[in-house]
Design an enzyme around this catalytic site. Structure first.
Site, PDB file in Angstrom:
ATOM      1  N   GLY A 255     -19.389  -3.631 -30.120  1.00 40.81           N
ATOM      2  CA  GLY A 255     -19.004  -3.895 -28.736  1.00 40.81           C
ATOM      3  C   GLY A 255     -19.682  -2.904 -27.805  1.00 40.81           C
ATOM      4  O   GLY A 255     -20.849  -3.050 -27.439  1.00 40.81           O
ATOM      5  N   GLY A 256     -18.950  -1.858 -27.432  1.00 41.14           N
ATOM      6  CA  GLY A 256     -19.401  -0.894 -26.419  1.00 41.14           C
ATOM      7  C   GLY A 256     -20.828  -0.394 -26.604  1.00 41.14           C
ATOM      8  O   GLY A 256     -21.614  -0.357 -25.645  1.00 41.14           O
TER       9      GLY A 256
ATOM     10  N   GLY B  91     -12.797  -0.532 -29.806  1.00 39.95           N
ATOM     11  CA  GLY B  91     -12.785   0.049 -28.473  1.00 39.95           C
ATOM     12  C   GLY B  91     -11.943   1.307 -28.358  1.00 39.95           C
ATOM     13  O   GLY B  91     -11.647   1.771 -27.260  1.00 39.95           O
TER      14      GLY B  91
ATOM     15  N   GLU C 217     -13.260  -6.491 -38.693  1.00 40.35           N
ATOM     16  CA  GLU C 217     -13.007  -5.594 -37.560  1.00 40.35           C
ATOM     17  C   GLU C 217     -11.530  -5.199 -37.545  1.00 40.35           C
ATOM     18  O   GLU C 217     -10.684  -5.956 -37.043  1.00 40.35           O
ATOM     19  CB  GLU C 217     -13.339  -6.307 -36.239  1.00 40.35           C
ATOM     20  CG  GLU C 217     -14.770  -6.755 -36.125  1.00 40.35           C
ATOM     21  CD  GLU C 217     -15.184  -6.929 -34.664  1.00 40.35           C
ATOM     22  OE1 GLU C 217     -16.158  -6.289 -34.271  1.00 40.35           O
ATOM     23  OE2 GLU C 217     -14.515  -7.684 -33.925  1.00 40.35           O
TER      24      GLU C 217
ATOM     25  N   ASN D   9     -21.780  -7.607 -29.413  1.00 43.58           N
ATOM     26  CA  ASN D   9     -20.821  -8.468 -28.720  1.00 43.58           C
ATOM     27  C   ASN D   9     -20.556  -7.852 -27.346  1.00 43.58           C
ATOM     28  O   ASN D   9     -19.829  -6.866 -27.237  1.00 43.58           O
ATOM     29  CB  ASN D   9     -19.527  -8.566 -29.537  1.00 43.58           C
ATOM     30  CG  ASN D   9     -18.458  -9.372 -28.826  1.00 43.58           C
ATOM     31  OD1 ASN D   9     -18.734 -10.034 -27.816  1.00 43.58           O
ATOM     32  ND2 ASN D   9     -17.241  -9.319 -29.338  1.00 43.58           N
ATOM     33  N   TRP D  10     -21.158  -8.441 -26.347  1.00 40.32           N
ATOM     34  CA  TRP D  10     -21.039  -7.890 -24.992  1.00 40.32           C
ATOM     35  C   TRP D  10     -19.648  -8.097 -24.399  1.00 40.32           C
ATOM     36  O   TRP D  10     -19.318  -7.516 -23.379  1.00 40.32           O
ATOM     37  CB  TRP D  10     -22.066  -8.544 -24.065  1.00 40.32           C
ATOM     38  CG  TRP D  10     -23.469  -8.121 -24.299  1.00 40.32           C
ATOM     39  CD1 TRP D  10     -23.911  -7.134 -25.150  1.00 40.32           C
ATOM     40  CD2 TRP D  10     -24.640  -8.663 -23.666  1.00 40.32           C
ATOM     41  NE1 TRP D  10     -25.272  -7.042 -25.081  1.00 40.32           N
ATOM     42  CE2 TRP D  10     -25.744  -7.963 -24.171  1.00 40.32           C
ATOM     43  CE3 TRP D  10     -24.857  -9.671 -22.717  1.00 40.32           C
ATOM     44  CZ2 TRP D  10     -27.047  -8.232 -23.773  1.00 40.32           C
ATOM     45  CZ3 TRP D  10     -26.144  -9.940 -22.327  1.00 40.32           C
ATOM     46  CH2 TRP D  10     -27.232  -9.228 -22.844  1.00 40.32           C
ATOM     47  N   LYS D  11     -18.881  -8.989 -24.983  1.00 40.65           N
ATOM     48  CA  LYS D  11     -17.577  -9.345 -24.412  1.00 40.65           C
ATOM     49  C   LYS D  11     -17.789  -9.779 -22.952  1.00 40.65           C
ATOM     50  O   LYS D  11     -18.817 -10.380 -22.650  1.00 40.65           O
ATOM     51  CB  LYS D  11     -16.580  -8.193 -24.569  1.00 40.65           C
ATOM     52  CG  LYS D  11     -16.527  -7.724 -26.038  1.00 40.65           C
ATOM     53  CD  LYS D  11     -15.430  -6.755 -26.339  1.00 40.65           C
ATOM     54  CE  LYS D  11     -15.481  -6.396 -27.829  1.00 40.65           C
ATOM     55  NZ  LYS D  11     -14.421  -5.488 -28.239  1.00 40.65           N
TER      56      LYS D  11
ATOM     57  N   HIS E 264     -12.538 -13.861 -32.838  1.00 41.13           N
ATOM     58  CA  HIS E 264     -12.458 -12.431 -32.507  1.00 41.13           C
ATOM     59  C   HIS E 264     -10.993 -12.066 -32.254  1.00 41.13           C
ATOM     60  O   HIS E 264     -10.237 -12.863 -31.711  1.00 41.13           O
ATOM     61  CB  HIS E 264     -13.321 -12.121 -31.275  1.00 41.13           C
ATOM     62  CG  HIS E 264     -13.493 -10.651 -31.066  1.00 41.13           C
ATOM     63  ND1 HIS E 264     -12.518  -9.870 -30.494  1.00 41.13           N
ATOM     64  CD2 HIS E 264     -14.502  -9.807 -31.398  1.00 41.13           C
ATOM     65  CE1 HIS E 264     -12.927  -8.606 -30.479  1.00 41.13           C
ATOM     66  NE2 HIS E 264     -14.132  -8.539 -31.011  1.00 41.13           N
TER      67      HIS E 264
ATOM     68  N   SER F 292     -15.852   0.424 -33.055  1.00 39.58           N
ATOM     69  CA  SER F 292     -16.394   1.736 -32.662  1.00 39.58           C
ATOM     70  C   SER F 292     -17.662   2.114 -33.448  1.00 39.58           C
ATOM     71  O   SER F 292     -17.879   3.289 -33.753  1.00 39.58           O
ATOM     72  CB  SER F 292     -15.328   2.825 -32.775  1.00 39.58           C
ATOM     73  OG  SER F 292     -14.242   2.527 -31.900  1.00 39.58           O
TER      74      SER F 292
ATOM     75  N   GLU G 152      -9.647 -10.357 -30.075  1.00 39.13           N
ATOM     76  CA  GLU G 152      -9.232 -10.488 -28.669  1.00 39.13           C
ATOM     77  C   GLU G 152      -8.889 -11.944 -28.348  1.00 39.13           C
ATOM     78  O   GLU G 152      -7.990 -12.226 -27.554  1.00 39.13           O
ATOM     79  CB  GLU G 152     -10.346  -9.957 -27.745  1.00 39.13           C
ATOM     80  CG  GLU G 152     -10.398  -8.436 -27.811  1.00 39.13           C
ATOM     81  CD  GLU G 152     -11.775  -7.830 -27.595  1.00 39.13           C
ATOM     82  OE1 GLU G 152     -12.677  -8.523 -27.095  1.00 39.13           O
ATOM     83  OE2 GLU G 152     -11.944  -6.651 -27.950  1.00 39.13           O
TER      84      GLU G 152
HETATM   85  O1  LIG Z   1     -14.782  -5.826 -31.020  1.00 42.63           O
HETATM   86  C1  LIG Z   1     -15.828  -5.316 -31.345  1.00 42.63           C
HETATM   87  C2  LIG Z   1     -17.031  -6.127 -31.573  1.00 42.63           C
HETATM   88  O2  LIG Z   1     -16.713  -7.474 -31.649  1.00 42.63           O
HETATM   89  C3  LIG Z   1     -15.952  -3.845 -31.507  1.00 42.63           C
HETATM   90  O3  LIG Z   1     -15.930  -3.267 -30.251  1.00 42.63           O
HETATM   91  P1  LIG Z   1     -16.303  -1.701 -30.086  1.00 42.63           P
HETATM   92  O4  LIG Z   1     -17.616  -1.513 -30.817  1.00 42.63           O
HETATM   93  O5  LIG Z   1     -16.391  -1.478 -28.626  1.00 42.63           O
HETATM   94  O6  LIG Z   1     -15.200  -0.945 -30.769  1.00 42.63           O
END
Ligand SMILES: O=C(CO)COP(=O)(O)O
Length: 251
Positions: free
Chosen positions: A233-234, A172, A166, A9-11, A94, A212, A96
């Site tokens: 994500g990251g 993050g 999640e 997930n690149w966000k 998600h 993470s 967010e």
């Molecule tokens: O929200 C996430 C994937 O959708 C997780 O993000 P991180 O892997 O950066 O913690």
């Protein structure tokens, strides 16, 4: 061998040039087989990435969508628009989006239904806050989110739904849930799905862990009984680390 799905997930990251370079680096290395690799990209990059991914082992997902097919919803993107350009998956609910864009269990359910109505596979995100975990409310929250997201779906649709567990406090932050804690919630989530469908169906649902995830902890997470993949994500932003995560699924 069980099916594993690793989704990046690149966000809100990457220019079009960066996104294209990423695909050029990852596509030749995506292993296929039992492991599915999905890139969840910003809307504006989707047509180019779908084009690049054609005939490869990488699938392309949107990070959100509206549940209506069309209409006066300024700034929104519909499921029809996504299928029209060849997108196959969509992330729904998600944390967010729940936090910053007023996504609710009801809209998550509407979007999940709309995804199936248009032939898209939903990746439905659920997860508790730190306060909820500390108050021992994790399963009430996660179970409730799962039940509401899946309400009104056919058994076949439930089978195809990807659930991403999640925990919000692990996103993050560098704090991963221990693989045992993550597995416990994923296993209990599977039980909740079994209660509303059947054990057979629940066993087929892919449940990912997210929060993470990185090359250093993916093996341990995937070695757990009820974790069938990861939403990352990251660590999904760099081709090398994304490829390592996907390769971990083939072990
Ligand atoms: O929200 C996430 C994937 O959708 C997780 O993000 P991180 O892997 O950066 O913690």
């Amino acid at each position: 061998m069980r099916k594993v799905i690793i989704a990046g997930n690149w966000k809100m990251n990457k220019t079009l040039a960066e996104a294209s370079d990423f695909m050029d680096a990852v596509i030749p290395k995506a292993p296929g087989g039992n492991t599915e690799a999905i890139v969840c990209a910003p809307f504006v990059h989707l047509p180019a990435l779908v084009e690049k991914a054609k005939g490869s082992n990488v699938k392309v997902a949107a990070q959100n969508m509206h549940f209506e097919e069309s209409g006066a919803y300024t700034g929104e993107v519909s499921p029809t628009m996504l299928t029209d350009i060849g997108v196959t998956h969509v992330v729904i609910g998600h944390s967010e989006r729940r936090e910053y864009y007023a996504e609710t269990d009801e809209s998550v359910n509407q979007k999940t239904k709309a995804a199936f109505a248009h032939g898209l596979t939903p990746i439905v995100c659920v997860g508790e806050t730190l306060e909820q975990r500390e108050a021992n409310e994790t399963m009430d929250v996660v179970g409730g989110q799962v039940k509401k997201a899946l309400a009104g779906l056919s058994d076949e649709q439930v089978t195809q739904t990807i659930i991403a567990y999640e925990p919000i406090w692990a996103i993050g932050t560098g704090k991963t849930a221990s693989s045992e804690d993550a597995n416990e919630v994923c296993a209990k989530t599977r039980k909740v799905i079994a209660e509303i469908t059947s054990g057979d169906i629940a066993d087929q649902v892919v449940i990912q862990y997210g929060g993470s995830v990185k090359p250093a902890n993916i093996d341990e997470l995937l070695s757990q009984s009820d974790i069938d993949g990861a939403l990352v994500g990251g660590a999904s932003l760099e081709p090398e680390s994304f490829v390592q995560l996907v390769e971990a699924g083939t072990k």
